[in-house]
Scaffold this active site. Structure first.
Site, PDB file in Angstrom:
ATOM      1  N   CYS A  34     -29.542  20.786 -27.636  1.00 44.49           N
ATOM      2  CA  CYS A  34     -29.569  21.412 -25.892  1.00 44.49           C
ATOM      3  C   CYS A  34     -30.141  20.228 -24.911  1.00 44.49           C
ATOM      4  O   CYS A  34     -29.296  20.409 -23.464  1.00 44.49           O
ATOM      5  CB  CYS A  34     -31.410  21.793 -26.365  1.00 44.49           C
ATOM      6  SG  CYS A  34     -32.036  23.044 -26.764  1.00 44.49           S
ATOM      7  N   ASP A  82     -15.242  18.601 -28.957  1.00 44.48           N
ATOM      8  CA  ASP A  82     -16.336  17.596 -30.482  1.00 44.48           C
ATOM      9  C   ASP A  82     -15.726  17.169 -30.366  1.00 44.48           C
ATOM     10  O   ASP A  82     -15.077  15.896 -29.942  1.00 44.48           O
ATOM     11  CB  ASP A  82     -15.747  18.249 -31.962  1.00 44.48           C
ATOM     12  CG  ASP A  82     -16.837  17.601 -32.896  1.00 44.48           C
ATOM     13  OD1 ASP A  82     -17.268  18.741 -33.526  1.00 44.48           O
ATOM     14  OD2 ASP A  82     -16.523  17.121 -33.276  1.00 44.48           O
ATOM     15  N   ASN A 113     -21.924  25.605 -40.247  1.00 41.22           N
ATOM     16  CA  ASN A 113     -21.689  24.625 -41.080  1.00 41.22           C
ATOM     17  C   ASN A 113     -23.357  24.995 -41.823  1.00 41.22           C
ATOM     18  O   ASN A 113     -24.068  25.162 -40.484  1.00 41.22           O
ATOM     19  CB  ASN A 113     -21.419  23.165 -41.522  1.00 41.22           C
ATOM     20  CG  ASN A 113     -20.951  22.566 -41.480  1.00 41.22           C
ATOM     21  OD1 ASN A 113     -19.597  23.463 -42.483  1.00 41.22           O
ATOM     22  ND2 ASN A 113     -20.261  21.710 -40.554  1.00 41.22           N
ATOM     23  N   GLY A 157     -23.664  19.815 -44.699  1.00 40.88           N
ATOM     24  CA  GLY A 157     -23.345  18.926 -44.214  1.00 40.88           C
ATOM     25  C   GLY A 157     -23.808  18.795 -42.551  1.00 40.88           C
ATOM     26  O   GLY A 157     -22.837  18.233 -41.391  1.00 40.88           O
ATOM     27  N   THR A 180     -25.226  18.816 -39.227  1.00 42.41           N
ATOM     28  CA  THR A 180     -26.355  17.505 -38.469  1.00 42.41           C
ATOM     29  C   THR A 180     -26.807  18.066 -37.555  1.00 42.41           C
ATOM     30  O   THR A 180     -27.878  16.943 -36.939  1.00 42.41           O
ATOM     31  CB  THR A 180     -24.969  16.847 -38.248  1.00 42.41           C
ATOM     32  OG1 THR A 180     -24.252  17.184 -37.392  1.00 42.41           O
ATOM     33  CG2 THR A 180     -24.186  15.761 -39.140  1.00 42.41           C
ATOM     34  N   HIS A 190     -23.922  26.508 -33.621  1.00 43.00           N
ATOM     35  CA  HIS A 190     -22.952  26.281 -33.823  1.00 43.00           C
ATOM     36  C   HIS A 190     -21.710  26.586 -34.458  1.00 43.00           C
ATOM     37  O   HIS A 190     -22.021  27.136 -35.359  1.00 43.00           O
ATOM     38  CB  HIS A 190     -23.112  25.183 -32.520  1.00 43.00           C
ATOM     39  CG  HIS A 190     -22.756  23.715 -34.105  1.00 43.00           C
ATOM     40  ND1 HIS A 190     -24.015  23.424 -34.864  1.00 43.00           N
ATOM     41  CD2 HIS A 190     -21.784  22.919 -35.172  1.00 43.00           C
ATOM     42  CE1 HIS A 190     -23.585  22.796 -35.100  1.00 43.00           C
ATOM     43  NE2 HIS A 190     -22.871  22.884 -36.373  1.00 43.00           N
ATOM     44  N   HIS A 244     -18.116  25.824 -34.762  1.00 37.74           N
ATOM     45  CA  HIS A 244     -16.594  25.011 -34.928  1.00 37.74           C
ATOM     46  C   HIS A 244     -15.550  26.318 -34.519  1.00 37.74           C
ATOM     47  O   HIS A 244     -15.429  26.871 -35.646  1.00 37.74           O
ATOM     48  CB  HIS A 244     -16.569  24.164 -35.994  1.00 37.74           C
ATOM     49  CG  HIS A 244     -17.489  22.903 -36.340  1.00 37.74           C
ATOM     50  ND1 HIS A 244     -17.402  21.723 -35.734  1.00 37.74           N
ATOM     51  CD2 HIS A 244     -18.808  23.302 -36.617  1.00 37.74           C
ATOM     52  CE1 HIS A 244     -18.692  21.362 -36.579  1.00 37.74           C
ATOM     53  NE2 HIS A 244     -19.531  22.302 -36.773  1.00 37.74           N
TER      54      HIS A 244
HETATM   55  P1  AMP Z   1     -22.746  20.194 -38.145  1.00 40.24           P
HETATM   56  O1  AMP Z   1     -21.442  18.903 -38.665  1.00 40.24           O
HETATM   57  O2  AMP Z   1     -22.104  20.995 -38.599  1.00 40.24           O
HETATM   58  O3  AMP Z   1     -23.536  20.167 -37.593  1.00 40.24           O
HETATM   59  O4  AMP Z   1     -21.584  19.972 -36.433  1.00 40.24           O
HETATM   60  C1  AMP Z   1     -22.317  19.394 -35.287  1.00 40.24           C
HETATM   61  C2  AMP Z   1     -20.312  18.520 -34.506  1.00 40.24           C
HETATM   62  O5  AMP Z   1     -21.423  18.085 -33.529  1.00 40.24           O
HETATM   63  C3  AMP Z   1     -20.167  17.071 -35.655  1.00 40.24           C
HETATM   64  O6  AMP Z   1     -18.585  17.660 -35.563  1.00 40.24           O
HETATM   65  C4  AMP Z   1     -20.133  16.587 -34.431  1.00 40.24           C
HETATM   66  O7  AMP Z   1     -18.953  15.566 -34.114  1.00 40.24           O
HETATM   67  C5  AMP Z   1     -20.806  16.643 -33.064  1.00 40.24           C
HETATM   68  N1  AMP Z   1     -21.085  15.909 -31.994  1.00 40.24           N
HETATM   69  C6  AMP Z   1     -22.232  15.840 -32.360  1.00 40.24           C
HETATM   70  N2  AMP Z   1     -22.668  14.768 -31.262  1.00 40.24           N
HETATM   71  C7  AMP Z   1     -21.891  15.201 -29.961  1.00 40.24           C
HETATM   72  C8  AMP Z   1     -21.644  14.642 -28.807  1.00 40.24           C
HETATM   73  N3  AMP Z   1     -22.804  13.975 -27.835  1.00 40.24           N
HETATM   74  N4  AMP Z   1     -21.495  15.763 -28.084  1.00 40.24           N
HETATM   75  C9  AMP Z   1     -19.568  16.477 -28.668  1.00 40.24           C
HETATM   76  N5  AMP Z   1     -19.710  16.930 -30.169  1.00 40.24           N
HETATM   77  C10 AMP Z   1     -20.782  16.149 -30.850  1.00 40.24           C
HETATM   78 ZN    ZN Z   2     -30.684  23.005 -29.317  1.00 41.49          ZN
END
Ligand code: AMP
Ligand code: ZN
Length: 113
Positions: free
Chosen positions: A7, A30, A87, A93, A95, A100, A102
């Site tokens: 957000c 990413d 994910n 995993g 995070t 979202h 990928h």
């Molecule tokens: P997930 O692990 O599937 O939740 O994907 C989260 C993704 O967000 C990971 O691949 C991270 O490398 C990416 N990510 C985290 N912080 C940032 C950021 N500030 N800008 C771009 N991507 C990010």
């Molecule tokens: Zn959000």
């Protein structure tokens, strides 16, 4: 207060490398690319935390994202193919609990886990 990282990226409070935006979705590179091309596409609104929350009432935004993905893939030069991943939860995993997808490509990708 909304503490969600994505957000904040949509709002511009955290910088990102934008690759596409329309009224509903935002796509950006990413920060830790898993392949030469690694883009994340997200709804601008925090309406779903993950695929686990999608319902008939909220599926429209997911459908929209999946109409943008092939256009974006073409723009990103992924004619040779790409992978779309979402994910869900701890075992996968995830995070960031803002749904979202990928888009990963630009090289031959390894087999899935
Ligand atoms: P997930 O692990 O599937 O939740 O994907 C989260 C993704 O967000 C990971 O691949 C991270 O490398 C990416 N990510 C985290 N912080 C940032 C950021 N500030 N800008 C771009 N991507 C990010
Ligand atoms: Zn959000």
């Amino acid at each position: 207060m909304n503490d969600c990282l994505f957000c904040k990226i949509v709002k511009g409070d955290i910088p990102s490398s934008k690759v596409f935006e329309d009224d509903k979705v935002f796509a950006f590179k990413d920060i830790a690319p898993a392949a030469p091309v690694h883009v994340l596409i997200i709804p601008k609104e925090h309406i779903l935390c993950g695929v686990d929350e999608v319902t008939a009432e909220t599926a429209d935004i997911v459908a929209h994202i999946f109409t943008v993905i092939p256009k974006l893939a073409k723009e990103l030069g992924l004619e040779n193919g790409y992978r779309v991943v979402s994910n869900v939860g701890a075992d996968a995993g995830q995070t960031v609990r803002h749904i979202h997808f990928h888009i990963i490509g630009g090289a031959e990708l390894g087999a899935m886990a």
